[in-house]
Enzyme design. Structure first.
Site, mmCIF file in Angstrom:
data_model
loop_
_atom_site.group_PDB
_atom_site.id
_atom_site.type_symbol
_atom_site.label_atom_id
_atom_site.label_comp_id
_atom_site.label_asym_id
_atom_site.label_seq_id
_atom_site.Cartn_x
_atom_site.Cartn_y
_atom_site.Cartn_z
ATOM 1 N N SER A 28 -1.500 1.651 12.639
ATOM 2 C CA SER A 28 -0.866 2.600 13.253
ATOM 3 C C SER A 28 -1.499 3.784 13.569
ATOM 4 O O SER A 28 -1.436 4.261 14.585
ATOM 5 C CB SER A 28 0.568 2.799 12.248
ATOM 6 O OG SER A 28 1.170 1.886 12.177
ATOM 7 N N HIS A 33 1.910 -5.934 12.589
ATOM 8 C CA HIS A 33 2.956 -5.915 11.805
ATOM 9 C C HIS A 33 3.897 -7.116 12.221
ATOM 10 O O HIS A 33 4.435 -7.694 11.529
ATOM 11 C CB HIS A 33 3.787 -4.499 11.906
ATOM 12 C CG HIS A 33 3.249 -3.170 11.460
ATOM 13 N ND1 HIS A 33 2.963 -2.285 11.997
ATOM 14 C CD2 HIS A 33 2.574 -3.040 10.255
ATOM 15 C CE1 HIS A 33 2.365 -1.434 11.257
ATOM 16 N NE2 HIS A 33 2.065 -1.830 10.091
ATOM 17 N N ARG A 70 -5.728 -7.077 5.811
ATOM 18 C CA ARG A 70 -6.384 -6.982 6.521
ATOM 19 C C ARG A 70 -7.817 -7.291 6.196
ATOM 20 O O ARG A 70 -8.762 -7.325 7.002
ATOM 21 C CB ARG A 70 -6.326 -5.790 7.725
ATOM 22 C CG ARG A 70 -5.070 -5.725 8.504
ATOM 23 C CD ARG A 70 -4.930 -4.163 9.069
ATOM 24 N NE ARG A 70 -4.617 -3.382 7.989
ATOM 25 C CZ ARG A 70 -4.070 -2.446 8.042
ATOM 26 N NH1 ARG A 70 -3.943 -1.497 9.133
ATOM 27 N NH2 ARG A 70 -3.613 -1.372 7.120
ATOM 28 N N LYS A 110 5.818 13.825 4.902
ATOM 29 C CA LYS A 110 4.739 13.660 5.860
ATOM 30 C C LYS A 110 5.284 13.856 7.138
ATOM 31 O O LYS A 110 6.575 13.282 7.881
ATOM 32 C CB LYS A 110 4.278 12.214 5.674
ATOM 33 C CG LYS A 110 2.901 11.915 6.111
ATOM 34 C CD LYS A 110 2.362 10.473 5.409
ATOM 35 C CE LYS A 110 1.517 9.899 6.333
ATOM 36 N NZ LYS A 110 1.127 8.347 6.131
HETATM 37 P P1 ADP Z 1 1.970 1.558 4.778
HETATM 38 O O1 ADP Z 1 2.132 3.199 5.091
HETATM 39 O O2 ADP Z 1 3.221 1.482 3.545
HETATM 40 O O3 ADP Z 1 0.987 1.034 4.368
HETATM 41 P P2 ADP Z 1 2.055 0.465 7.238
HETATM 42 O O4 ADP Z 1 3.096 0.669 8.194
HETATM 43 O O5 ADP Z 1 0.670 1.032 7.595
HETATM 44 O O6 ADP Z 1 2.636 1.127 6.026
HETATM 45 O O7 ADP Z 1 1.911 -0.949 6.864
HETATM 46 C C1 ADP Z 1 2.836 -1.871 6.486
HETATM 47 C C2 ADP Z 1 2.246 -3.113 6.031
HETATM 48 O O8 ADP Z 1 1.693 -3.896 7.145
HETATM 49 C C3 ADP Z 1 1.053 -3.210 4.860
HETATM 50 O O9 ADP Z 1 1.281 -4.134 3.862
HETATM 51 C C4 ADP Z 1 0.072 -3.121 5.677
HETATM 52 O O10 ADP Z 1 -1.383 -3.824 5.319
HETATM 53 C C5 ADP Z 1 0.202 -4.164 6.698
HETATM 54 N N1 ADP Z 1 -0.215 -4.222 8.022
HETATM 55 C C6 ADP Z 1 -0.691 -3.044 9.159
HETATM 56 N N2 ADP Z 1 -1.370 -3.371 9.873
HETATM 57 C C7 ADP Z 1 -1.341 -4.953 9.860
HETATM 58 C C8 ADP Z 1 -2.211 -5.596 10.881
HETATM 59 N N3 ADP Z 1 -3.022 -5.402 11.941
HETATM 60 N N4 ADP Z 1 -2.108 -7.130 10.301
HETATM 61 C C9 ADP Z 1 -1.522 -7.447 9.156
HETATM 62 N N5 ADP Z 1 -0.993 -6.740 8.251
HETATM 63 C C10 ADP Z 1 -0.917 -5.307 8.790
#
Ligand code: ADP
Length: 159
Positions: free
Chosen positions: A128, A17, A90, A41
């Protein structure tokens, strides 16, 4: 002034992120990182701790602001005059999901656009959920998350 929002659960925020935040922030005057507070959640980290850990992790980025929000993203954007969403990709699986989301928002709010940034290969396996799982089984997550997250998790679980 160009403004964008990077929305997500960030539960917890990872190095993947942060890389997207750092890269996106270079292209906008202001980048808002929107921490979604999903009341339905059960969270790994409470939203206040997620925001705090994120604020510390982006403290060297002058044009990045961290906020918590609930409700519909598009409503938050309209109320705060933010026309662009940033999302990270990703994999093809991410793409398929994000395509649907972006198209729904475009259909309802033609004035809003979604910008995508591809992850760097070294972050493509970080999520995450992997961090949560590793932590719950006693694994070492120190290379996957910023230090502020390690501190927040320890603080929360040892309180
Ligand atoms: P959500 O629950 O809205 O998907 P996340 O916190 O999981 O929220 O992810 C937020 C954003 O960050 C999403 O666009 C996700 O694809 C992106 N993201 C998560 N992990 C990575 C990573 N390792 N590299 C690039 N983008 C990521």
């Amino acid at each position: 002034m160009s403004t964008a929002i990077f929305p997500g659960s960030f539960d917890p925020v990872t190095e993947g992120h942060l890389d997207i935040i750092r890269r996106a922030a270079k292209h906008f005057d202001k980048l808002v990182v929107g921490v979604f507070n999903n009341i339905r959640k059960k969270a790994f980290l409470p939203v206040e701790l997620r925001v705090k850990a994120l604020e510390e992790a982006v403290s060297d980025m002058g044009n990045v602001e961290v906020v918590a929000f609930d409700g519909l993203l598009a409503d938050y954007m309209t109320e705060n005059d933010i026309p662009v969403i940033v999302r990270g990709l990703r994999s093809v699986t991410d793409f398929e999901y994000e395509q649907g989301q972006a198209q729904i928002i475009k259909d309802i709010h033609p004035e809003l656009d979604t910008f995508f940034l591809l992850t760097k290969p070294q972050y493509s396996f970080i999520s995450s959920s992997v961090v949560r799982e590793m932590y719950n089984f006693g694994g070492d997550i120190s290379k996957l998350v910023p230090e502020s997250v390690l501190i927040a998790i320890e603080h929360f679980n040892n309180k």
